[in-house]
Motif scaffolding. Structure first.
Motif, short mmCIF file in Angstrom:
data_model
loop_
_atom_site.label_atom_id
_atom_site.label_comp_id
_atom_site.label_asym_id
_atom_site.label_seq_id
_atom_site.Cartn_x
_atom_site.Cartn_y
_atom_site.Cartn_z
N ALA A 183 -12.57 -11.41 10.64
CA ALA A 183 -11.81 -10.39 9.99
C ALA A 183 -9.95 -9.89 10.21
O ALA A 183 -9.28 -9.71 9.72
CB ALA A 183 -13.15 -9.17 10.23
N ALA A 184 -9.64 -10.79 11.19
CA ALA A 184 -9.06 -10.80 12.38
C ALA A 184 -8.15 -11.61 11.63
O ALA A 184 -6.83 -11.09 11.14
CB ALA A 184 -9.13 -10.75 13.46
N LEU A 185 -8.56 -12.50 11.02
CA LEU A 185 -7.27 -14.33 10.94
C LEU A 185 -7.04 -12.51 9.29
O LEU A 185 -5.85 -12.78 9.20
CB LEU A 185 -8.29 -15.43 10.53
N ALA A 186 -8.49 -12.52 8.20
CA ALA A 186 -7.64 -12.52 6.99
C ALA A 186 -6.94 -10.79 7.26
O ALA A 186 -6.43 -10.25 6.17
CB ALA A 186 -8.81 -11.49 6.62
N SER A 187 -7.44 -9.97 7.70
CA SER A 187 -5.95 -8.66 8.25
C SER A 187 -5.01 -9.58 8.60
O SER A 187 -4.26 -8.30 7.84
CB SER A 187 -6.95 -7.48 9.53
N VAL A 188 -4.60 -10.80 9.63
CA VAL A 188 -3.29 -10.98 9.87
C VAL A 188 -2.87 -10.75 8.27
O VAL A 188 -1.18 -11.10 8.15
CB VAL A 188 -3.01 -11.61 11.16
N LEU A 189 -3.71 -12.47 7.63
CA LEU A 189 -3.16 -12.71 5.98
C LEU A 189 -3.06 -11.80 5.09
O LEU A 189 -1.49 -11.28 4.78
CB LEU A 189 -3.94 -13.57 6.05
N MET A 190 -3.63 -10.58 5.26
CA MET A 190 -3.19 -9.80 4.07
C MET A 190 -1.96 -8.74 4.53
O MET A 190 -2.07 -7.65 4.24
CB MET A 190 -4.37 -8.52 4.21
N MET A 191 -1.50 -8.74 6.07
CA MET A 191 -0.51 -7.88 6.36
C MET A 191 0.73 -8.43 5.20
O MET A 191 2.20 -8.44 5.63
CB MET A 191 -0.07 -8.27 7.57
N ALA A 192 0.58 -10.01 4.69
CA ALA A 192 1.73 -10.56 3.78
C ALA A 192 2.81 -9.33 3.03
O ALA A 192 3.96 -8.90 2.74
CB ALA A 192 1.46 -11.36 3.24
N TYR A 193 1.65 -8.80 2.33
CA TYR A 193 2.63 -7.87 1.48
C TYR A 193 2.98 -6.95 1.97
O TYR A 193 4.13 -5.99 1.70
CB TYR A 193 0.42 -7.06 0.89
N PRO A 194 2.47 -5.77 2.75
CA PRO A 194 3.16 -4.68 3.75
C PRO A 194 4.54 -4.69 4.38
O PRO A 194 5.03 -4.30 4.17
CB PRO A 194 2.47 -3.86 4.22
N LEU A 195 4.71 -6.50 5.24
CA LEU A 195 5.49 -6.41 5.86
C LEU A 195 6.48 -6.88 4.76
O LEU A 195 8.04 -6.49 4.60
CB LEU A 195 5.14 -7.96 6.38
N GLU A 196 6.59 -7.61 3.76
CA GLU A 196 6.85 -7.76 2.94
C GLU A 196 7.95 -6.84 2.18
O GLU A 196 9.41 -6.21 1.84
CB GLU A 196 6.57 -8.96 1.67
N LEU A 197 6.71 -5.90 2.09
CA LEU A 197 7.43 -4.65 1.24
C LEU A 197 8.25 -3.82 1.96
O LEU A 197 8.87 -2.69 2.23
CB LEU A 197 6.03 -3.68 0.82
N ALA A 198 7.66 -3.67 3.58
CA ALA A 198 8.87 -2.92 4.70
C ALA A 198 10.29 -3.34 4.66
O ALA A 198 11.28 -2.71 4.96
CB ALA A 198 7.77 -2.80 6.22
#
Length: 174
Positions: free
Chosen positions: A113-128
């Motif tokens: 779950a932690a690894l998936a959460s870190v990888l899922m941050m790609a979208y919001p980080l790019e948007l930010a």
């Protein structure tokens, strides 16, 4: 002469069926919305309006959708569609593997779950980064960030949503 017949019972997983139905809508809805809107045929523009309504509520930048049937654009931006593509890829992979493989993150519990959460941050980080002016919106740039997010999300959730209910196979001699 004896024949052997194979009969297979497949138990339907309701959650899996609903998840697949929603995924089909997410895959086909955004790109067909502009064509439905442009058609002018009876109820089709109304269906497009529903798809656009949903896209406006899930996509942070629906106005950046691809221009597929001018003046109508795709119902979501390519960042969002990249995410949907990642989910589709993982669903197809799950269908092929039945959830067997080291890459299915839910099997690792909280670490997965932690690894998936870190990888899922790609979208919001790019948007930010875009919002803070580090770069401008570009379909070629945003799509891979959405794809990474969708792959991570799918690699974690597909085994949970589509747990193999198993097929009971019996041999019947006739």
């Amino acid at each position: 002469m004896t024949r052997v017949a194979f009969s297979e019972e497949l138990q339907i997983n309701g959650i899996s069926l609903i998840a697949d139905f929603l995924l089909v809508g997410m895959v086909f809805g955004p790109p067909i919305a502009p064509f439905l809107a442009a058609s002018g045929v009876s109820l089709l523009p109304g269906i497009a309006d529903i798809i656009y309504f949903m896209g406006n509520h899930v996509c942070p930048q629906p106005e950046m959708g691809l221009d597929l049937a001018p003046p109508f654009i795709m119902a979501v931006c390519m960042r969002c569609y990249g995410t949907v593509t990642g989910l589709l890829i993982t669903r197809l992979l799950y269908g092929l593997t039945g959830g067997k493989g080291f890459y299915w993150l839910s099997q690792y519990g909280w670490s997965g779950a932690a690894l998936a959460s870190v990888l899922m941050m790609a979208y919001p980080l790019e948007l930010a980064a875009q919002v803070f002016g580090l770069w401008n919106f570009n379909n070629y740039l945003v799509t891979p960030f959405g794809l990474i997010t969708g792959l991570a999300w799918g690699l974690f959730t597909m085994p949970i949503l589509h747990r193999w209910q198993g097929a009971k196979t019996s041999l019947n001699k006739l």
